[in-house]
Write an enzyme that holds these catalytic residues in place. Structure first.
Site, PDB file in Angstrom:
ATOM      1  N   CYS A   1      64.244  64.589  73.723  1.00  0.00           N
ATOM      2  CA  CYS A   1      65.035  64.178  74.887  1.00  0.00           C
ATOM      3  C   CYS A   1      66.516  64.157  74.521  1.00  0.00           C
ATOM      4  O   CYS A   1      66.912  63.544  73.525  1.00  0.00           O
ATOM      5  CB  CYS A   1      64.615  62.797  75.352  1.00  0.00           C
ATOM      6  SG  CYS A   1      65.789  62.079  76.520  1.00  0.00           S
ATOM      7  N   VAL A   2      67.332  64.808  75.322  1.00  0.00           N
ATOM      8  CA  VAL A   2      68.751  64.947  74.988  1.00  0.00           C
ATOM      9  C   VAL A   2      69.465  63.593  74.963  1.00  0.00           C
ATOM     10  O   VAL A   2      70.237  63.315  74.029  1.00  0.00           O
ATOM     11  CB  VAL A   2      69.464  65.952  75.922  1.00  0.00           C
ATOM     12  CG1 VAL A   2      69.432  65.514  77.379  1.00  0.00           C
ATOM     13  CG2 VAL A   2      70.904  66.170  75.471  1.00  0.00           C
TER      14      VAL A   2
END
Lengths: 130, 102, 135
Positions: free
Chosen positions: A78-79
């Protein structure tokens, strides 16, 4: 059957990543399909290539990379979670003005929408955490 | 619809086993993994909670996690089935949805 | 694309002590754009996430509790809170943030998003979901 997995803890401190790996490997060997492995919360720490565990211990990161190569797995960090915890690929490093990246082979960084999509596209979604 | 519940913590440390049991509907399955496998042992202060729930819930425990912790199968509450990772996968596949009690 | 699925976000952790509550909320906000049938469940210590009066100035963290009030604007308006979890913590509905949404089919009437339900009802909601995100 099409599975997706969410991993919410980093390597070594918690068993979550180990269990998720053993589960995923068994599912693939049993002929199931894995749509996506999504790493969230501290789980993004599973995607650093800078980890150097002792020789006589399992290498959790390399193990994921190898499984991804063998089965063409989609390992997604997840960024937002990765930015918080200092996990970056070349693009992310550049965008955030960092002088290095540390993402391990076989992983990619993308948005939370990838987790939602995994929920929509998969027959089963299972979470491993603490 | 049927549901699988997974529990990964000792019932003597956290309330997740209790919460899972409370929220399991008749016919649901509950799998103890990681430190959750201590919940499968006889003679703990939480054993009765598991035994009492067995009429409604099918209990399973991860064999590799038991072995890792030196728990002899003879000390497992009667009626709890021991599975391996492939069995875990099968349980997830057999049930429509899985709730991990973290 | 497949049909709409019933998504359930299960919140069982208190805020601030760990990041799970905040990052769970971030998933809900992103997920709202995907037009699935979304419900949120607050049980066990998760009910502490939506209590009134949170003030984080003294701990140097962001108070994200106001964000729950925006959920109605994202069409996230099925928020289930477990009665037994409130009882066990000495809380009542009055201790919780007033979460509301505006019903466009009812002349934009403001309606409560929170439904307080029993553990038995919560169990049914979980079982009837297609996808459960466990936090």
């Amino acid at each position: 059957m099409k599975f997706s997995v969410m991993i919410s803890e980093g390597p070594y401190t918690h068993q979550a990543s180990d269990t998720a790996y053993n589960f995923t490997k068994a599912a693939l060997e049993d002929g199931h399909e894995c749509f996506r492995i999504f790493f969230y919360h501290d789980g993004v720490n599973n995607g650093t290539r800078l980890a150097s565990p002792p020789q006589d211990d399992r290498n959790i990161i390399n193990r994921w990379s190898a499984l991804a190569k063998e089965y063409a797995l989609d390992l997604v960090l997840c960024v937002a979670a990765a930015q918080r915890r200092g996990i970056a690929d070349a693009d992310e490093a550049k965008r955030n003005g960092k002088n290095a990246d540390n993402i391990a082979p076989g992983f990619r960084i993308s948005g939370l929408g990838q987790l939602i999509e995994a929920g929509i596209q998969s027959d089963r979604l299972i979470t491993f955490g603490d | 619809m049927s549901q699988l519940h997974t529990v990964n913590k000792s019932p003597l440390e956290r309330n997740t086993l209790e919460s899972a049991i409370i929220h399991a509907i008749k016919g649901n399955a509950l799998l103890m993994i990681e430190d959750g496998v201590y919940g499968a042992m006889q003679g703990t202060h939480k054993s009765a909670m598991v035994s009492d729930a067995m009429d409604n819930i099918s209990f399973y425990v991860m064999g590799p996690d038991l072995k890792a912790r030196g728990i002899d199968e003879a000390r497992i509450i009667e009626g709890i089935k021991i599975v391996d990772y492939s069995g875990f996968v099968a349980l997830v596949a057999e049930h429509d949805v899985t709730q991990s009690w973290l | 694309m497949p049909e709409t699925k019933k998504f359930l976000y299960v919140n069982r952790k208190a805020p601030y002590g760990t990041i799970y509550a905040l990052e769970a909320l971030e998933v809900v906000l992103i997920g709202a754009a995907f037009e699935q049938d979304v419900s949120l469940a607050f049980l066990d210590d998760g009910v502490y996430q939506i209590t009134k009066g949170q003030d984080t100035k003294g701990i140097g963290m962001k108070n994200f509790s106001p964000t729950y009030k925006a959920l109605g604007d994202y069409d996230v308006n099925k928020i289930y809170v477990e009665q037994e979890s409130l009882d066990a913590r000495g809380l009542t509905l009055d201790d919780l943030l007033p979460l509301t949404w505006e019903d466009e089919d009812d002349d934009w009437a403001e309606k409560d998003s929170i439904k307080v339900i029993s553990a038995a009802e919560m169990a049914k909601i979980m079982e009837q979901s297609d996808v459960v995100f466990s936090f």
